[in-house]
Motif scaffolding. Structure first.
Motif, PDB file in Angstrom:
ATOM      1  N   ALA A 159     -19.489  17.840   5.814  1.00 34.40           N
ATOM      2  CA  ALA A 159     -18.595  18.812   5.169  1.00 34.40           C
ATOM      3  C   ALA A 159     -17.180  18.707   5.750  1.00 34.40           C
ATOM      4  CB  ALA A 159     -19.146  20.225   5.347  1.00 34.40           C
ATOM      5  N   GLY A 214     -12.301  12.531  -0.557  1.00 33.79           N
ATOM      6  CA  GLY A 214     -12.838  13.909  -0.505  1.00 33.79           C
ATOM      7  C   GLY A 214     -14.223  13.900  -1.119  1.00 33.79           C
ATOM      8  N   ARG A 215     -14.358  14.645  -2.224  1.00 35.37           N
ATOM      9  CA  ARG A 215     -15.644  14.666  -2.937  1.00 35.37           C
ATOM     10  C   ARG A 215     -15.426  14.292  -4.395  1.00 35.37           C
ATOM     11  NH1 ARG A 215     -16.852  20.233   0.046  1.00 35.37           N
ATOM     12  NH2 ARG A 215     -17.943  19.350   1.826  1.00 35.37           N
ATOM     13  N   THR A 252      -8.085   5.410  -3.384  1.00 32.36           N
ATOM     14  CA  THR A 252      -7.634   6.547  -2.578  1.00 32.36           C
ATOM     15  C   THR A 252      -7.156   7.738  -3.414  1.00 32.36           C
ATOM     16  OG1 THR A 252      -5.486   5.492  -2.376  1.00 32.36           O
ATOM     17  CG2 THR A 252      -7.001   5.170  -0.566  1.00 32.36           C
ATOM     18  N   ASN A 277      -6.139  11.761   1.799  1.00 33.94           N
ATOM     19  CA  ASN A 277      -5.793  11.117   0.530  1.00 33.94           C
ATOM     20  C   ASN A 277      -4.988  12.017  -0.399  1.00 33.94           C
ATOM     21  OD1 ASN A 277      -6.956   8.396   0.701  1.00 33.94           O
ATOM     22  ND2 ASN A 277      -8.850   9.512   1.046  1.00 33.94           N
ATOM     23  N   LEU A 325      -5.527  15.037  -1.577  1.00 35.57           N
ATOM     24  CA  LEU A 325      -6.169  15.938  -2.538  1.00 35.57           C
ATOM     25  C   LEU A 325      -5.917  17.392  -2.169  1.00 35.57           C
ATOM     26  CD1 LEU A 325      -9.644  14.226  -3.088  1.00 35.57           C
ATOM     27  CD2 LEU A 325      -7.568  13.951  -4.409  1.00 35.57           C
ATOM     28  N   TYR A 326      -5.840  17.658  -0.868  1.00 36.32           N
ATOM     29  CA  TYR A 326      -5.506  19.008  -0.419  1.00 36.32           C
ATOM     30  C   TYR A 326      -4.568  18.920   0.772  1.00 36.32           C
ATOM     31  CZ  TYR A 326     -10.608  18.223  -0.902  1.00 36.32           C
ATOM     32  OH  TYR A 326     -11.828  17.698  -1.178  1.00 36.32           O
ATOM     33  N   PRO A 375     -15.337   9.193   4.317  1.00 38.01           N
ATOM     34  CA  PRO A 375     -15.941  10.469   4.711  1.00 38.01           C
ATOM     35  C   PRO A 375     -17.380  10.310   5.181  1.00 38.01           C
ATOM     36  CG  PRO A 375     -15.829  10.288   2.308  1.00 38.01           C
ATOM     37  CD  PRO A 375     -15.143   9.083   2.866  1.00 38.01           C
ATOM     38  N   GLY A 427      -4.440   1.338   1.254  1.00 35.40           N
ATOM     39  CA  GLY A 427      -5.844   1.632   0.964  1.00 35.40           C
ATOM     40  C   GLY A 427      -6.630   2.128   2.163  1.00 35.40           C
ATOM     41  N   VAL A 428      -5.951   2.460   3.256  1.00 43.06           N
ATOM     42  CA  VAL A 428      -6.664   2.846   4.480  1.00 43.06           C
ATOM     43  C   VAL A 428      -7.484   4.125   4.297  1.00 43.06           C
ATOM     44  CG1 VAL A 428      -4.797   4.225   5.506  1.00 43.06           C
ATOM     45  CG2 VAL A 428      -6.408   2.996   7.000  1.00 43.06           C
ATOM     46  N   GLY A 429      -7.148   4.896   3.265  1.00 46.98           N
ATOM     47  CA  GLY A 429      -7.845   6.171   3.032  1.00 46.98           C
ATOM     48  C   GLY A 429      -9.330   6.029   2.769  1.00 46.98           C
ATOM     49  N   THR A 430      -9.802   4.798   2.523  1.00 52.08           N
ATOM     50  CA  THR A 430     -11.246   4.600   2.318  1.00 52.08           C
ATOM     51  C   THR A 430     -11.836   3.677   3.383  1.00 52.08           C
ATOM     52  OG1 THR A 430     -10.858   2.675   0.906  1.00 52.08           O
ATOM     53  CG2 THR A 430     -11.008   4.802  -0.188  1.00 52.08           C
ATOM     54  N   PHE A 431     -11.040   3.297   4.346  1.00 50.27           N
ATOM     55  CA  PHE A 431     -11.508   2.288   5.315  1.00 50.27           C
ATOM     56  C   PHE A 431     -12.679   2.800   6.147  1.00 50.27           C
ATOM     57  CE2 PHE A 431      -8.166  -1.188   6.240  1.00 50.27           C
ATOM     58  CZ  PHE A 431      -7.971  -1.399   4.891  1.00 50.27           C
ATOM     59  N   THR A 442      -3.186   1.091  -4.985  1.00 49.54           N
ATOM     60  CA  THR A 442      -4.532   1.268  -4.436  1.00 49.54           C
ATOM     61  C   THR A 442      -5.310   2.231  -5.317  1.00 49.54           C
ATOM     62  OG1 THR A 442      -3.541   1.073  -2.284  1.00 49.54           O
ATOM     63  CG2 THR A 442      -5.782   1.879  -2.345  1.00 49.54           C
ATOM     64  N   GLU A 496     -15.589  15.200   4.771  1.00 48.68           N
ATOM     65  CA  GLU A 496     -15.144  15.093   3.378  1.00 48.68           C
ATOM     66  C   GLU A 496     -13.823  15.826   3.165  1.00 48.68           C
ATOM     67  OE1 GLU A 496     -19.673  14.571   1.651  1.00 48.68           O
ATOM     68  OE2 GLU A 496     -18.687  16.519   1.504  1.00 48.68           O
ATOM     69  N   ASN A 497     -13.678  16.974   3.813  1.00 49.38           N
ATOM     70  CA  ASN A 497     -12.416  17.712   3.678  1.00 49.38           C
ATOM     71  C   ASN A 497     -11.268  16.994   4.385  1.00 49.38           C
ATOM     72  OD1 ASN A 497     -12.817  20.251   2.113  1.00 49.38           O
ATOM     73  ND2 ASN A 497     -14.494  20.478   3.565  1.00 49.38           N
ATOM     74  N   ASN A 507     -11.081  13.773   4.804  1.00 49.97           N
ATOM     75  CA  ASN A 507     -10.757  12.627   3.948  1.00 49.97           C
ATOM     76  C   ASN A 507      -9.943  13.065   2.731  1.00 49.97           C
ATOM     77  OD1 ASN A 507     -11.786  10.896   1.374  1.00 49.97           O
ATOM     78  ND2 ASN A 507     -11.485   9.605   3.182  1.00 49.97           N
ATOM     79  N   GLY A 508     -10.286  14.242   2.183  1.00 49.29           N
ATOM     80  CA  GLY A 508      -9.534  14.757   1.043  1.00 49.29           C
ATOM     81  C   GLY A 508      -8.081  15.018   1.410  1.00 49.29           C
TER      82      GLY A 508
END
Lengths: 297, 427
Positions: free
Chosen positions: B395, A246-247, A156, B405, B407-408, B188, B244-248, A153, B398-399, B401-402
């Motif tokens: 805000a 995220g961003r 993501t 996925n 990112l954090y 997000p 790919g659900v992280g952007t659904f 994917t 977005e965090n 979602n990060g």
């Protein structure tokens, strides 16, 4: 004709040329310079869509840019999207142009075929690539699923999402590069290829040592055009990633939109736009100067 | 082509006429411009707008655009103060912002003349009550509902999960390579993942602010309760969601539920009605519906109220008020609910309307009842009704979602959201 009469004719001619320039000057002033000045003035205020303005006037928004981690991040994202995107577009566009001109010059229909993506609106491009990169909708994933292969994917992860946008952007805009390079190739005489062939050069050597150096001014200009265009990255991000995950795909232009329309910070959004404009202007100036130097030898 | 003076003048006159056309149209009396964004109700309203003209003699130009386009256009229209729009779509979540910016006017003077005022549900109506004044009239209330594949849950001896923890336990049993256990909005945005995530937060006792109701707006998003909620949200989606659900967002969820790629989801009632509709879903006959899961602190289904208001710059507020009265009347809404897949009505009597009960009962016998049951458990400030919620919600979203996925970490995501809320509060 006397000297006096010739001088009068020359003055009239100059006046006529100036008059012809007038509509363009008025248009550029009205639709370019005035809005730009307006945007610059707005960037010096603290105007907010909801709260209005306190009447404060200064450079605060520009100082804030450098303390704003999200803005700095957006510049990195923009750099990645622009540099990677332009590199792929120029290489692919040039390769296709050279192929069409040198290898299959009689396939005229192929030019229209390769040009087709350029005619597709960016929003439509984004929707097409979004479905391709969405595993549950993607025909590519469905095909590989038949063989038990899972396609990774892309949207993501930060690198994957940036790569996805670069791929979609490259697909949509390499024909622009192809068109300009084709035009430049038409201006290079076939005699040069023939002469180098007589001297024993292979087609690859002929391309790298003769054609490519002659294409250099065109390549420089097309790179500049594409680079400036990529500074305006927006529709692909808006549709494909919404700035995420995220961003991580919030490029500067997108961030300016977020500040202006989502966060109502119009003056700060204007400061971001001014930053982008000044940056694009500086790059254009230096590349144009370099181009003149190269053209004049 | 030869340019003649007459030709040039004719061309200029034609151009001027084209440019002046909108102004001429707008200047006519007995005409209003309506700007809405696309939903089943608004599309249905556009389709029957001619009825309004027949009844009142006022022509309504109903413009229905995508939500993203709407938001940009409305910002420009409002700030320009052009007066081009007489009736505007007002999501309740935006009402405070638009009121503070003086973009919309109170409609109190027109309330008594509303055709179906007594039939409009109090909760959605009160969503537009700010500082003692009414700023809009609701036409729809989307509420969070669960849709699930009964056949797959039956196989493991489970009904609709009652709590998020139950959902996680069921997900572990039914998840497979062919059918993912669960999909939820993850993209997000305050209207995307932040439509869903607060259901987790509130179920675990989490809050956005220390005491929103009491007026203490100290940010409190980094609480242990919210962390627990975020961890279970991430666990569900990352381990039991489709690839790919992280952007659904809702379109991907709708498609994957309709195609049988996912077994459970929580969505707005409008989306759920599409997921369980035999006309649009391959697995409609296997679908069950329920109120969304809850947790140790109870249950708080998501709610999104939509209504119509009158811009402050409207040149024809009386005509606008007549349109709103007609558009929210029980008769008009009934017509739309019969013509379109629209179950989010806020006219109370329609839940008992024989034709509607038959229509939606054919899709799913419990559809209207479950919607009402979910609606009864909602709280008006599910997402805080603040003028700058767009910015705060984005805000946090977005965090979140990060974190989803990778990112954090969840802890870092909530701390970052907390920092940003504090920064926004200080501006």
């Amino acid at each position: 004709m006397t000297t006096k009469a010739a001088g009068r004719a020359s003055a009239e001619s100059t006046r006529a040329y100036r008059n012809m320039l007038l509509p363009a000057l008025i248009a550029v002033t009205a639709f370019g310079i005035v809005p730009l000045m307006g945007m610059f003035a707005l960037s010096l205020t603290d105007y907010n869509l909801i709260k209005g303005s306190s009447g404060h006037f200064g450079l605060d928004n520009f100082f804030r840019l450098w303390q704003d981690r999200r803005f700095v991040n957006s510049v990195y994202v923009l750099a990645a999207l622009s540099l990677l995107g332009v590199a792929f577009q120029v290489v692919l566009g040039t390769a296709v142009a050279v192929g069409l001109q040198k290898i299959v010059p009689k396939w005229k229909f192929a030019r229209s075929l390769f040009l087709a993506p350029y005619a597709v609106p960016h929003i439509a491009v984004a929707l097409v690539w979004l479905s391709i990169f969405t595993p549950t909708l993607s025909p590519i994933n469905a095909f590989f699923d038949l063989f038990g292969i899972t396609v990774p994917t892309m949207l993501t992860s930060q690198n994957g999402a940036i790569a996805a946008i670069v791929i979609a952007d490259t697909w949509a805009t390499y024909p622009f590069v192809m068109l300009l390079i084709l035009a430049a190739l038409n201006g290079i005489s076939d005699d040069l290829d023939e002469a180098s062939a007589l001297d024993g050069a292979s087609r690859i050597q002929s391309f790298f040592y003769i054609t490519l150096p002659l294409l250099f001014p065109a390549l420089l200009m097309v790179t500049l055009f594409r680079f400036i265009d990529t500074l305006k990255h927006f529709p692909l991000i808006f549709v494909m990633t919404k700035g995420g995950p995220g961003r991580s795909t919030q490029a500067t232009n997108f961030y300016g939109y977020v500040q202006t329309f989502q966060n109502s910070n119009v003056s700060y959004g204007a400061a971001i736009a001014v930053f982008l404009f000044v940056f694009a202007a500086i790059v254009s100036f230096y590349v144009a100067r370099l181009n003149v130097r190269l053209t004049n030898g | 082509m030869k340019l003649t003076r007459r030709g040039t003048l004719s061309g200029m006159a034609a151009t001027a006429a084209v440019l002046a056309a909108p102004m001429r149209v707008r200047a006519a009396t007995g005409e209003i411009n309506v700007m809405l964004f696309a939903q089943p109700y608004t599309q249905g309203l556009r389709n029957i707008a001619a009825d309004f003209e027949k009844e009142t003699g006022i022509r309504a130009n109903v413009d229905v655009v995508g939500q993203d386009v709407f938001e940009s256009r409305i910002n420009l229209t409002f700030t320009g103060g052009t007066g081009e729009v007489d009736v505007v779509h007002v999501p309740a979540i935006q009402a405070q912002k638009w009121r503070e910016a003086s973009w919309i006017r109170p409609v109190d003077d027109y309330l008594d003349a509303l055709t179906s005022r007594s039939d409009l549900l109090k909760g959605p109506m009160d969503s537009y009550l700010v500082a003692g004044q009414q700023w809009g009239v609701p036409f729809a209330a989307g509420v969070g509902m669960m849709a699930y594949r009964k056949d797959l849950l039956d196989r493991v001896g489970s009904g609709a999960p009652d709590t998020w923890a139950d959902m996680l336990a069921v997900a572990k049993q039914i998840h497979s390579d062919d059918v993912a256990a669960v999909a939820l909005r993850a993209a997000p945005g305050q209207g995307f993942n932040m439509f869903i995530f607060p259901m987790f937060m509130r179920a675990y006792g989490g809050k956005f602010f220390a005491d929103y109701v009491g007026g203490d707006l100290t940010p409190a998003v980094n609480s242990p309760e919210n962390l627990e909620a975020l961890k279970i949200y991430i666990d569900l989606l990352n381990n039991y969601g489709p690839q790919g659900v992280g952007t659904f967002n809702f379109p991907e969820i709708t498609a994957s539920m309709q195609n049988g790629q996912v077994a459970m989801t929580i969505e707005g009632s409008g989306v759920v009605s599409l997921i369980i509709d035999p006309a649009t879903s391959k697995y409609a006959d296997q679908m069950g519906i329920a109120v969304p899961p809850g947790g140790p602190a109870g249950r708080s289904p998501a709610i999104a109220v939509h209504g119509m208001g009158i811009p402050a710059s409207s040149r024809n507020p009386d005509g606008a008020a007549r349109f709103i009265s007609w558009a929210t009347s029980t008769e008009t809404v009934r017509k739309i609910a019969l013509n379109e897949p629209f179950i989010d009505f806020v006219n109370g009597s329609l839940a008992r309307d024989k034709d509607l009960v038959t229509k939606y009962g054919n899709i799913q016998p419990d559809l209207l009842n479950v919607r009402v049951a979910a609606l009864e458990q909602t709280i008006g400030h599910y997402r805080p009704l603040l003028p700058n919620w767009d910015e705060i919600g984005a805000a946090i979203g977005e965090n979140v979602n990060g974190a989803l996925n990778g990112l954090y970490s969840p802890e870092d995501a909530l701390e970052a959201a907390q920092d940003e809320m504090e920064m926004l509060a200080s501006f």
